[in-house]
Design a protein around this motif. Structure first.
Motif, PDB file in Angstrom:
ATOM      1  N   ASP A 204      16.426  -6.744 -28.375  1.00  0.00           N
ATOM      2  CA  ASP A 204      15.523  -6.630 -29.692  1.00  0.00           C
ATOM      3  C   ASP A 204      14.742  -5.245 -29.729  1.00  0.00           C
ATOM      4  N   LEU A 205      15.232  -4.381 -30.766  1.00  0.00           N
ATOM      5  CA  LEU A 205      14.756  -3.064 -30.539  1.00  0.00           C
ATOM      6  C   LEU A 205      13.577  -2.873 -31.121  1.00  0.00           C
ATOM      7  N   VAL A 206      12.781  -3.931 -31.835  1.00  0.00           N
ATOM      8  CA  VAL A 206      11.499  -3.934 -32.192  1.00  0.00           C
ATOM      9  C   VAL A 206      10.857  -4.163 -31.028  1.00  0.00           C
ATOM     10  N   LYS A 207      11.066  -4.922 -30.179  1.00  0.00           N
ATOM     11  CA  LYS A 207      10.384  -5.036 -29.054  1.00  0.00           C
ATOM     12  C   LYS A 207      10.496  -4.017 -28.085  1.00  0.00           C
ATOM     13  N   GLU A 208      11.393  -3.369 -27.978  1.00  0.00           N
ATOM     14  CA  GLU A 208      11.588  -2.143 -27.110  1.00  0.00           C
ATOM     15  C   GLU A 208      10.557  -1.045 -27.750  1.00  0.00           C
ATOM     16  N   ALA A 209      10.453  -0.775 -29.348  1.00  0.00           N
ATOM     17  CA  ALA A 209       9.611   0.001 -29.879  1.00  0.00           C
ATOM     18  C   ALA A 209       8.315  -0.189 -29.607  1.00  0.00           C
ATOM     19  N   ALA A 210       7.875  -1.581 -29.582  1.00  0.00           N
ATOM     20  CA  ALA A 210       6.448  -1.935 -28.790  1.00  0.00           C
ATOM     21  C   ALA A 210       6.266  -1.468 -27.740  1.00  0.00           C
ATOM     22  N   ASN A 211       7.026  -1.752 -26.835  1.00  0.00           N
ATOM     23  CA  ASN A 211       7.075  -1.266 -25.709  1.00  0.00           C
ATOM     24  C   ASN A 211       6.793   0.030 -25.360  1.00  0.00           C
ATOM     25  N   ALA A 212       7.498   1.003 -26.122  1.00  0.00           N
ATOM     26  CA  ALA A 212       7.257   2.534 -25.894  1.00  0.00           C
ATOM     27  C   ALA A 212       6.020   2.819 -26.650  1.00  0.00           C
ATOM     28  N   THR A 213       5.586   2.047 -27.604  1.00  0.00           N
ATOM     29  CA  THR A 213       4.180   2.474 -28.151  1.00  0.00           C
ATOM     30  C   THR A 213       3.085   2.248 -27.280  1.00  0.00           C
ATOM     31  N   LEU A 214       3.039   1.199 -26.341  1.00  0.00           N
ATOM     32  CA  LEU A 214       2.082   0.760 -25.446  1.00  0.00           C
ATOM     33  C   LEU A 214       2.145   1.794 -24.150  1.00  0.00           C
ATOM     34  N   LEU A 215       3.361   2.071 -23.703  1.00  0.00           N
ATOM     35  CA  LEU A 215       3.698   2.915 -22.626  1.00  0.00           C
ATOM     36  C   LEU A 215       2.986   4.342 -22.969  1.00  0.00           C
ATOM     37  N   ARG A 216       3.286   4.731 -24.305  1.00  0.00           N
ATOM     38  CA  ARG A 216       2.859   5.994 -24.868  1.00  0.00           C
ATOM     39  C   ARG A 216       1.122   6.042 -24.739  1.00  0.00           C
ATOM     40  N   ARG A 217       0.503   5.015 -25.207  1.00  0.00           N
ATOM     41  CA  ARG A 217      -0.780   4.852 -25.153  1.00  0.00           C
ATOM     42  C   ARG A 217      -1.454   4.854 -23.863  1.00  0.00           C
ATOM     43  N   ASN A 218      -1.027   4.213 -22.988  1.00  0.00           N
ATOM     44  CA  ASN A 218      -1.206   4.224 -21.516  1.00  0.00           C
ATOM     45  C   ASN A 218      -1.196   5.620 -20.958  1.00  0.00           C
ATOM     46  N   PHE A 219      -0.208   6.584 -21.190  1.00  0.00           N
ATOM     47  CA  PHE A 219      -0.193   7.909 -20.682  1.00  0.00           C
ATOM     48  C   PHE A 219      -0.569   8.773 -21.783  1.00  0.00           C
ATOM     49  N   LYS A 220      -1.239   8.567 -22.602  1.00  0.00           N
ATOM     50  CA  LYS A 220      -1.661   9.420 -23.981  1.00  0.00           C
ATOM     51  C   LYS A 220      -2.030  10.945 -23.412  1.00  0.00           C
ATOM     52  N   ASP A 221      -2.696  10.888 -22.372  1.00  0.00           N
ATOM     53  CA  ASP A 221      -3.430  12.357 -21.815  1.00  0.00           C
ATOM     54  C   ASP A 221      -2.946  12.635 -20.804  1.00  0.00           C
ATOM     55  N   SER A 222      -1.800  12.237 -20.201  1.00  0.00           N
ATOM     56  CA  SER A 222      -1.302  12.372 -18.746  1.00  0.00           C
ATOM     57  C   SER A 222      -0.590  13.543 -18.630  1.00  0.00           C
ATOM     58  N   ASP A 223      -0.734  14.372 -17.519  1.00  0.00           N
ATOM     59  CA  ASP A 223       0.110  15.348 -17.039  1.00  0.00           C
ATOM     60  C   ASP A 223       1.438  15.071 -16.153  1.00  0.00           C
ATOM     61  N   LEU A 224       1.475  13.783 -16.265  1.00  0.00           N
ATOM     62  CA  LEU A 224       2.454  13.425 -15.372  1.00  0.00           C
ATOM     63  C   LEU A 224       3.814  13.055 -16.072  1.00  0.00           C
ATOM     64  N   ILE A 225       3.583  12.465 -17.261  1.00  0.00           N
ATOM     65  CA  ILE A 225       5.031  11.852 -17.982  1.00  0.00           C
ATOM     66  C   ILE A 225       4.620  11.870 -19.625  1.00  0.00           C
ATOM     67  N   TYR A 226       5.694  11.939 -20.236  1.00  0.00           N
ATOM     68  CA  TYR A 226       5.552  11.972 -21.644  1.00  0.00           C
ATOM     69  C   TYR A 226       6.540  11.013 -22.361  1.00  0.00           C
ATOM     70  N   ILE A 227       5.892  10.023 -23.168  1.00  0.00           N
ATOM     71  CA  ILE A 227       6.682   9.106 -24.042  1.00  0.00           C
ATOM     72  C   ILE A 227       6.848   9.422 -25.409  1.00  0.00           C
ATOM     73  N   PRO A 228       8.093   9.575 -25.811  1.00  0.00           N
ATOM     74  CA  PRO A 228       8.291   9.961 -27.151  1.00  0.00           C
ATOM     75  C   PRO A 228       7.610   8.816 -28.334  1.00  0.00           C
ATOM     76  N   GLU A 229       7.642   9.633 -29.466  1.00  0.00           N
ATOM     77  CA  GLU A 229       6.857   8.650 -30.457  1.00  0.00           C
ATOM     78  C   GLU A 229       7.768   7.757 -31.259  1.00  0.00           C
ATOM     79  N   VAL A 230       7.472   6.489 -31.784  1.00  0.00           N
ATOM     80  CA  VAL A 230       8.338   5.685 -32.147  1.00  0.00           C
ATOM     81  C   VAL A 230       8.251   6.120 -33.961  1.00  0.00           C
ATOM     82  N   GLU A 231       9.423   5.990 -34.747  1.00  0.00           N
ATOM     83  CA  GLU A 231       9.286   6.199 -36.118  1.00  0.00           C
ATOM     84  C   GLU A 231       9.178   4.436 -36.551  1.00  0.00           C
ATOM     85  N   TRP A 232       8.048   4.067 -36.865  1.00  0.00           N
ATOM     86  CA  TRP A 232       8.282   2.600 -37.078  1.00  0.00           C
ATOM     87  C   TRP A 232       8.703   2.417 -38.303  1.00  0.00           C
ATOM     88  N   ASP A 233       8.595   3.143 -39.512  1.00  0.00           N
ATOM     89  CA  ASP A 233       9.253   2.734 -40.783  1.00  0.00           C
ATOM     90  C   ASP A 233      10.801   2.754 -40.858  1.00  0.00           C
TER      91      ASP A 233
END
Length: 520
Positions: A204-233
């Motif tokens: 389910d790629l919608v669920k994967e996209a939601a996972n990526a969005t949450l992980l990106r929010r958790n590490f929004k200002d981190s210098d350790l890891i970058y999570i790419p942004e999902v194109e929800w549209d």
């Protein structure tokens, strides 16, 4: 019908094993050696490729066996300490070099998903896959607003293939559960169920996209890891569009060295990222093999990671988090008595296990791993000895921890490749001590007051009324209890009177019966 389908699949698996000569490993053992002659009678034996190395035969067999077996090979490829170099290097190709499906087929899937031509969806779409994995493959594209993206597309027919293999795993797990001595302790049915759940999440790629969005929010200002942004549209169940990243594959050690990357920093950052996800966020990337991790080379002295592929994420209960952190800290402090106690209290070993005996067994397994750099520690040997200890004390497999264990193995393998002298435990110890202090120590007490203070202030004007109502309720309850007590006292008196009357009746009856006998 299901049994017939499973038997057919078993025969298919055996034919692939024979075709690539992997049956020799089994038939070389003493008990199965007499069956070697039977393999010469199969057509697959004579059609097997003769010029392939053993590592290539293993990789090709796993690819042909399907997604579940490919994932098994991916996990093995990170364990350079457990495998010969030739096999480990060959299995590493399973990370992102799985045979792709045709680009035109990918275009058809996109057009069916969006119900319009590819040209209307993307300004540019590259039909040649950028990478192919066991569940999906990705293509480079450009949106009409000019943004570079990656399009992830599920493999056609993947759901049916996975369903057949999961059915087979349940069949084998059921047999193991019934007829294998360690079957119930290892809980194979629960492990397969957990594996099935994770695979379903990947479909389910919608669920994967939601996972990526949450992980990106958790590490929004981190210098350790970058999570790419999902194109929800542009994201659907079988197609996901995400920001394209550019980095160096973490497995490309030579390129990282040539560009002057600080590998010690990378190795330590990987450990910190893992423990942060598990204990701070309770949401961790559970598929962190080298094919899913890249390095941002823009800051060589303090490079950061870039993560992709968020189909498998893990969470733990609060109780599991606490027990894990406490276990890790007890290991760091060599407090094996505490480790044994925690295992009993968490019911990971049966109630009634002798803690002193269990403590001694754990000490014999774990003591040798401390005061050594990572390159000198054979975690394969430690795991083997722990397994032997588990058999002695009937320790059960914890299905909810399977993902965590797998991820920790990946982190260890990655750390070994980047910086062999990394001390995994010393890197993690300060983090866990701080986490435990925030949960059960003085910081937790202060944090609880700080979090609840606004609510207390908000309720302060209502406190007199609440106290009055509470006292009134207490008075009502007190009166009710007093009334109930009076009723009980009266009931006791009535029962005593009843008993007295009953005794009087019985005595009178006996006397009357005596007189009757005399007159007779």
């Amino acid at each position: 019908m299901r049994l017939i389908r499973q038997l057919i699949r078993l025969v298919s698996i055996y034919r692939i094993i024979v075709r690539y000569g992997l049956d020799e490993l089994l038939l070389s053992t003493k008990i199965f050696r007499p069956l070697r002659l039977l393999s010469y009678l199969t057509l697959d034996y004579w059609l097997r490729p003769k010029k392939l190395t053993r590592a290539m035969r293993i990789r090709l067999a796993l690819e042909e066996l399907g997604p579940i077996f490919i994932k098994f090979g991916q996990i093995l490829s990170t364990r350079r300490d457990l495998l010969p170099d030739d096999i480990a290097l060959e299995l590493a190709k399973l990370q992102d070099n799985v045979p792709p499906f045709h680009g035109e087929q990918a275009r058809k899937i996109i057009e069916q998903a969006y119900e319009r031509p590819v040209e209307e969806v993307f300004a540019h779409f590259d039909s040649t896959p950028l990478a192919a994995a066991s569940i999906a493959q990705v293509h480079v594209a450009r949106l009409h607003n000019g943004r570079e993206v990656v399009v992830k597309i599920l493999r056609p027919g993947i759901e049916a293939n996975i369903h057949k293999d999961i059915e087979l795993l349940y069949f084998l797990a059921n047999i193991a559960n019934r007829y294998w001595a360690d079957g119930r302790r290892l809980r194979p049915m629960e492990v397969v169920a957990e594996f099935e759940k994770n695979l379903q999440d990947e479909l389910d790629l919608v669920k994967e996209a939601a996972n990526a969005t949450l992980l990106r929010r958790n590490f929004k200002d981190s210098d350790l890891i970058y999570i790419p942004e999902v194109e929800w549209d542009y994201t659907l169940q079988n197609v996901m569009v995400i920001e394209r990243i550019k980095g160096i594959p973490v497995s490309n050690i030579e390129t990282l060295k040539q560009q002057g990357m600080n590998l010690k920093h990378l190795a330590e950052a990987g450990v910190e990222i893992f423990f942060t996800q598990v204990f701070r966020d309770n949401f961790f990337h559970a598929d962190m093999h080298p094919g899913n991790i890249f390095v941002d080379p823009s800051k060589p002295n303090s490079p950061s990671y870039i993560a992709v592929d968020f189909g498998i994420m893990g969470t733990l209960s609060t109780e599991d988090q606490h027990y894990l952190a406490a276990n890790f800290l007890a290991f760091f402090r060599r407090d094996y008595h505490r480790v044994a106690e925690l295992h009993v209290h968490s019911e990971w070993v049966p109630e009634g296990t002798k803690i002193e005996e269990f403590e001694g067994a754990i000490r014999s397994v774990c003591e040798p791993i401390f005061d050594k750099p990572l390159k000198d520690i054979s975690f394969g040997l430690v795991l083997l000895r722990l397994f032997q200890t588990a058999r002695r004390f009937n320790m059960e497999v914890q299905p909810q921890l399977v993902l965590l264990q797998k991820t920790l193995l990946n982190i260890e393998g990655l750390g070994r490749q980047l910086y062999p002298d990394l001390d995994l435990w010393q890197t993690a110890k300060p983090f866990l001590e701080r986490w435990m202090d925030e949960r059960v120590g003085m910081r937790a007490f202060i944090k609880g007051i700080r979090n609840n203070l606004p609510l207390w202030i908000e309720k302060m004007p209502e406190m007199p009324l609440l106290i009055h109502e509470s006292l009134s309720q207490d008075q009502i309850k007190s009166q009710q209890l007093k009334h109930l007590n009076n009723e009980l006292i009266q009931m006791r008196k009535d029962m005593q009177q009843f008993h007295q009357r009953l005794i009087l009746i019985l005595v009178t009856s006996v006397i009357a019966a005596g007189f009757g006998i005399v007159f007779l």
